[in-house]
Design an enzyme around this catalytic site. Structure first.
Site, mmCIF file in Angstrom:
data_model
loop_
_atom_site.group_PDB
_atom_site.id
_atom_site.type_symbol
_atom_site.label_atom_id
_atom_site.label_comp_id
_atom_site.label_asym_id
_atom_site.label_seq_id
_atom_site.Cartn_x
_atom_site.Cartn_y
_atom_site.Cartn_z
ATOM 1 N N SER A 550 0.751 -1.105 -0.052
ATOM 2 C CA SER A 550 -0.120 -0.057 0.050
ATOM 3 C C SER A 550 0.937 1.158 -0.012
ATOM 4 O O SER A 550 1.608 1.356 -0.964
ATOM 5 C CB SER A 550 -1.017 0.090 1.260
ATOM 6 N N ASP A 636 -9.767 -3.406 -5.877
ATOM 7 C CA ASP A 636 -9.110 -2.822 -4.717
ATOM 8 C C ASP A 636 -9.777 -1.408 -4.892
ATOM 9 O O ASP A 636 -9.218 -0.752 -5.866
ATOM 10 C CB ASP A 636 -7.731 -2.840 -4.763
ATOM 11 N N HIS A 671 -8.037 -4.823 -1.769
ATOM 12 C CA HIS A 671 -6.963 -4.532 -1.117
ATOM 13 C C HIS A 671 -6.378 -5.496 -0.195
ATOM 14 O O HIS A 671 -5.002 -5.585 0.176
ATOM 15 C CB HIS A 671 -7.398 -3.132 -0.259
#
Length: 700
Positions: A550, A636, A671
């Protein structure tokens, strides 16, 4: 290392689509903009509508990654088997008492998803109300959101996401019949707060851009279309969430971005009354609260309390002018969290990357702390359904010590071990060493690095090393136990965590020194950590694998550009690498709330230039790169699939040597990757197999 050229499969070449734009008089070229599907919002909800050209390209990249890492399939299976062997399959939480019952979550042997249940408070027959394995059976993806019993213990509100897109649907189950009521509330963030009478609940609805902006009240037995809008946030950069207050009297509407916050209270005994504002938002002022009787306890950074302080305010007049210091600001001692009970205030603090729990008797004002003596460890308070209690539950672990859950009597100051994480395949903490070094950054800052390795490992610079980092949003990376890592450490790897600026590991100031115009400190701290580990003979250059996800994936992309020569390999999971383009697109779910963190390049030329100077995608250069594995998820909503796709395409077209660079897109997840607890291990195994392969140890 990579096979010889004659047998190397050909890497896909992404076609270039000429595309450029000019902002603040600066022209930026983006030949791979076409990888962003024009109808990306629909793709989040239904991946089948993805543009066929984009799908074809992502499939080709997956095929290429498979062709290069396919020979590690056996190794990956071994790694999964080892990691699974360390998971207690029928694990359960320590039951948490509330009135006549104690509520718990647990897994069944072989099960991927949690079961929610309860038993009589003092032990007895278990009653399971939600069976995650059964609920997940008809879905490719399944993830629980929230789950909460009503005050009268008759109903259980629960939510789940069945796409990976983080839109959660709420249902209500009757404990007596085990069946769901007809109520269905869709497109929420998953959380629920019950009214005191159990006849209605509050929730947050996500808008079309996946932003939590509205608070609604749902009355049982009615349709969602008839729900009441309770509060609507007007600022697209502000997210809104709900939770119960510490005493259980209020629903707290907590709104904010990364720098400013504001809270409102709804009296759960009077759910139709409008929410009451506590203190109006002031830019840069953050606060969160706990309630006890007619007093509020507020954790805040007001008046330049960079590492936060605790103030009190009367419930009847809680505005800023009535705040009074209770625990004053002490520089370098960061108050992470506060928890309140009828007779005690509990605060979780961190100084120099080590946490402690401090307990204050609210009658006598006396304080005492719970601390531990390992070189690096992690500590967390765990909260309680009950307010009138002297029991504090907390968890402790270190990189060598599996997690332990304690019940602590705040009056008697005695602790009882309630649970120790079991490692079924066996684990002896004495076989491992955990330690800490300080890396000196380019400007003299001391960066803590937590280290784990197997006792007896020769520290002569030959060991491969995995270096993990994040460094954003003021999130600290705890030196906690993670059983998966042992699969690398047992193969001779050193495992290290760099507590770089941008995280709050050394206080809130540590975070402020790694954001906006100071963002590059995060990248330089990570490279300094790598160099310090080399100097201390834990490893050497080209023996290190960097790992981040991320915003930590942005770190990986930036480090590949700036200090790639130190690394054998880099793994970037769901990496936020296309920073400039994403921050210029205010329709993306996370863009407006992210401007305080990275800057707003739409409005500010300075911010535009700052981001352009380090954005990994925009700074790919004609030079050698280490081997890189980028991993994305098609649905995501946080780091969209096209970020890693564009990055790898540009890397492959621009770099002059090194590599290979690989892209792996999970075509059915978001995600967090795969949804089940064992399926997630498949993804960890790919990361570890890549790390072993990049350091020439995949065959060993």
């Amino acid at each position: 290392m990579p096979k010889s050229a004659s047998t190397t499969p050909t890497a896909p070449v992404a076609p270039r689509g000429p595309h450029s734009f000019t902002r603040h008089g600066i022209t930026v070229t983006d030949d791979y903009a076409w990888l962003k599907d024009a109808k990306w919002q629909e793709v989040l909800r239904d991946p089948k509508v993805l543009d066929p050209d984009i799908r074809k390209y992502l499939d080709e990249e997956n095929g290429y990654t498979e062709s290069l890492l396919g020979h590690t399939a056996g190794l990956q299976k071994t790694l999964v088997r080892e990691m699974r062997g360390r998971i207690k399959e029928d694990d359960s939480s320590v039951p948490s008492p509330d009135g006549p019952f104690a509520y718990f979550r647990r897994f069944r042997e072989g099960g991927q998803h949690e079961l929610f249940g309860r038993m009589p408070r003092d032990g007895g027959v278990e009653h399971i109300v939600l069976d995650g394995d059964a609920l997940a059976r008809d879905h490719k993806y399944f993830k629980f959101g929230g789950s909460r019993h009503s005050g009268d213990h008759k109903l259980q509100a629960w939510s789940a996401d069945t796409k990976g897109s983080e839109y959660f649907s709420i249902r209500v189950r009757d404990w007596a019949t085990g069946k769901d009521l007809d109520d269905l509330v869709e497109e929420t963030d998953g959380g629920v707060v019950w009214a005191a009478d159990g006849k209605s609940f509050f929730y947050v609805k996500l808008d079309d851009n996946h932003r939590p902006m509205q608070v609604w009240r749902h009355r049982l037995g009615t349709r969602q279309a008839d729900d009441t809008l309770v509060y609507e946030e007007q600022d697209a950069g502000w997210f809104t969430h709900l939770h119960e207050s510490t005493s259980g009297r209020f629903c707290v509407i907590a709104g904010g971005d990364h720098e400013t916050s504001e809270q409102r209270l709804i009296d759960l005994a009077d759910p139709e009354a409008p929410p009451r504002l506590v203190a109006a938002r002031e830019e840069g002022v953050q606060y969160s609260l706990a309630d006890r009787g007619d007093e509020l306890f507020i954790l805040t950074n007001v008046d330049d309390a960079i590492d936060f302080k605790i103030v009190t305010a009367p419930l009847g007049a809680p505005e800023r002018k009535n705040w009074r210091d209770l625990i004053p600001y002490r520089p370098g001692i960061y108050i992470i969290d506060l928890d309140l009970y009828a007779g005690h205030l509990v605060r979780l603090e961190r100084a120099n990357a080590l946490p402690s729990v401090v307990i204050r008797d609210l009658t006598s004002k006396e304080e005492h702390a719970i601390a531990f003596d390992e070189a690096a460890y992690s500590l967390d308070t765990m909260g309680s359904y009950e307010f009138e209690t002297t029991n504090l539950r907390f968890s402790y672990s270190s990189m060598t010590t599996p997690s332990e859950v304690y019940d602590y009597d705040m009056v008697k100051r005695t602790r009882v071990l309630r649970k120790r994480q079991e490692i079924p395949s066996g684990h002896d903490a004495a076989d491992y060493v955990t330690t800490r070094i300080m890396a000196k950054a380019h400007d003299g800052a001391e960066v803590p690095v937590s280290i784990l390795y197997r006792r007896g490992l020769k520290l002569d610079g030959t060991a491969p090393l995995l270096l993990y980092g994040y460094g954003s949003y003021g999130m600290a990376m705890p030196a906690s136990f993670n059983a998966n890592r042992l699969s690398l450490v047992d193969r001779g790897f050193v495992y290290a965590i760099a507590h770089i600026r941008g995280g709050a590991d050394k206080g809130w100031g540590w975070y402020l020194d790694g954001k906006r115009e100071k963002k590059t400190n995060s990248f330089d701290d990570f490279a300094a950590s790598a160099r310090a580990l080399i100097d201390a003979k834990y490893t050497s250059a080209k023996r290190i694998v960097g790992h981040g996800g991320s915003a930590g994936g942005m770190l990986m992309g930036a480090v590949a550009n700036r200090a790639g020569e130190l690394f054998a390999g880099i793994v970037a999971e769901v990496p936020f690498v296309d920073v400039l383009n994403t921050m210029l697109d205010d329709t993306l779910p996370l863009t407006p709330p992210e401007w305080p963190e990275w800057g707003n390049p739409i409005e500010s030329e300075t911010d535009f230039r700052t981001i352009l100077s380090y954005s990994p995608y925009d700074n790919v250069a004609a030079k050698d790169y280490p081997a890189i594995l980028a991993m994305g998820g098609l649905t995501d909503p946080r780091v969209t699939y096209w970020e890693p796709a564009k990055w790898i395409a540009r890397l492959r077209a621009t770099m002059t040597g090194g590599g290979p660079v690989l892209l792996r897109t999970n075509m059915g997840a978001g995600h967090g990757g795969a949804s089940g607890r064992f399926d997630r291990l498949d993804e960890v195994a790919i990361v570890y197999a890549f790390a072993l392969w990049a350091t020439g140890m995949a065959e060993a």
